[in-house]
Design an enzyme around this catalytic site. Structure first.
Site, PDB file in Angstrom:
ATOM      1  CD  GLU A  40      75.926 105.680   6.630  1.00  0.00           C
ATOM      2  OE1 GLU A  40      76.843 106.528   6.659  1.00  0.00           O
ATOM      3  OE2 GLU A  40      76.120 104.494   6.303  1.00  0.00           O
ATOM      4  CE  LYS A 111      77.375 103.221   2.847  1.00  0.00           C
ATOM      5  NZ  LYS A 111      77.835 103.594   4.212  1.00  0.00           N
ATOM      6  CB  CYS A 145      78.122 107.360   3.988  1.00  0.00           C
ATOM      7  SG  CYS A 145      79.525 107.968   4.958  1.00  0.00           S
TER       8      CYS A 145
END
Ligand code: ACM
Length: 266
Positions: A40, A111, A145
């Site tokens: 990330e 995300k 993540c």
């Protein structure tokens, strides 16, 4: 059919994308793989103290130093590359990742589940979980993540037909690497979690990243897992078609036995 898939783990320097690009390019130089996953925010660093810092390193796709460099690396090394980056899109910043392919095609995921101080700088992703093609038609889904905390992320990708979940990460909590075994197992998909290592400090702010990057098989088995500190790239050979087999026992199918009408999903 077997393909090589890889995971890279390293320590990027905060707000030094050019330096980080050089380091990753050197790590990838001799790679023979079909797909590699990077962390990330792979080239920007993570511990931002202001939106101004995010602005310094954000890129709008297509374009930007990292995107152009990664696309060229993808072409010259004949490898699909999935990497995280801070994205500027229509005046908003997103914690995004891109898949760039040797044929020049690319895909962007933003995300959905922001973690902790990311909420100070980034907008939550506005694109529903989707599946796209990497080199050789491998079907990949991307999540970033902390998306691991929400089983709906991996489930959505698997239901959409992902064979491999690409999971760029900057992990600071201790649970993800083990939890991803369940994400792979319950969905019968491969997963590639790329984490970073080291402590990143920015003024009073500091985070320690837990390494442990890994590639998991469709039964949650560890195909490779790195230690907490190493900077390395590992490759394993897999058959992505194994992800088509959702059979758990002769009488049970991980997807066929689902009972959506019994679930509470507000
Ligand atoms: C995280 O989502 N970077 C913990």
């Amino acid at each position: 059919m077997s393909y090589n898939v890889s995971v890279l783990q390293y320590l990027p320097a905060l707000l030094k994308p050019r330096e980080n690009l050089e380091k990753v390019a050197a790590m990838i130089q001799d790679l023979h793989s079909d797909l590699v996953v990077l962390p990330e925010l792979a080239f920007s660093g993570y511990v931002f103290s202001s939106r101004e810092e995010v602005a310094q390193v954000a890129e709008s796709i297509p374009g930007g130093e990292c995107f152009n460099a990664l696309r060229e690396l993808s072409r010259s090394r004949a490898v699909s590359i999935c990497y995280g980056f801070p994205e500027l899109h229509k005046g908003e910043y997103y914690n995004s990742c891109a898949l760039v392919n040797p044929d020049g095609t690319y895909h962007v995921y933003r995300k959905v589940h922001l973690f902790y101080r990311e909420k100070l700088f980034f907008s939550p992703g506005d694109i529903p979980f989707f599946v796209c093609e990497a080199k050789n038609g491998i079907r990949v889904g991307m999540m970033i993540c902390f998306d691991w905390q929400f089983p709906e992320s991996a489930r959505s990708l698997a239901l959409r037909g992902a064979q491999i979940i690409c999971h760029p990460s900057n992990l600071v909590l201790p649970w993800c690497q083990e939890a991803m075994k369940t994400r792979s197992l319950e969905n019968r998909v491969f997963s590639i979690t790329s984490n970073r290592v080291g402590t990143e400090t920015n003024g009073d702010l500091s985070e320690y990243f837990t390494g442990g990057s890994q590639i998991l098989g469709t039964k949650g088995e560890i195909l490779i897992r790195m230690n907490e500190t190493e900077e390395a790239i590992y490759t394993v050979q897999i058959d992505p078609e194994l992800a088509a087999n959702k059979q758990v026992t002769k009488h049970n199918n991980a997807f066929g036995d689902r009972r959506p009408s019994m679930y509470f999903l507000p």
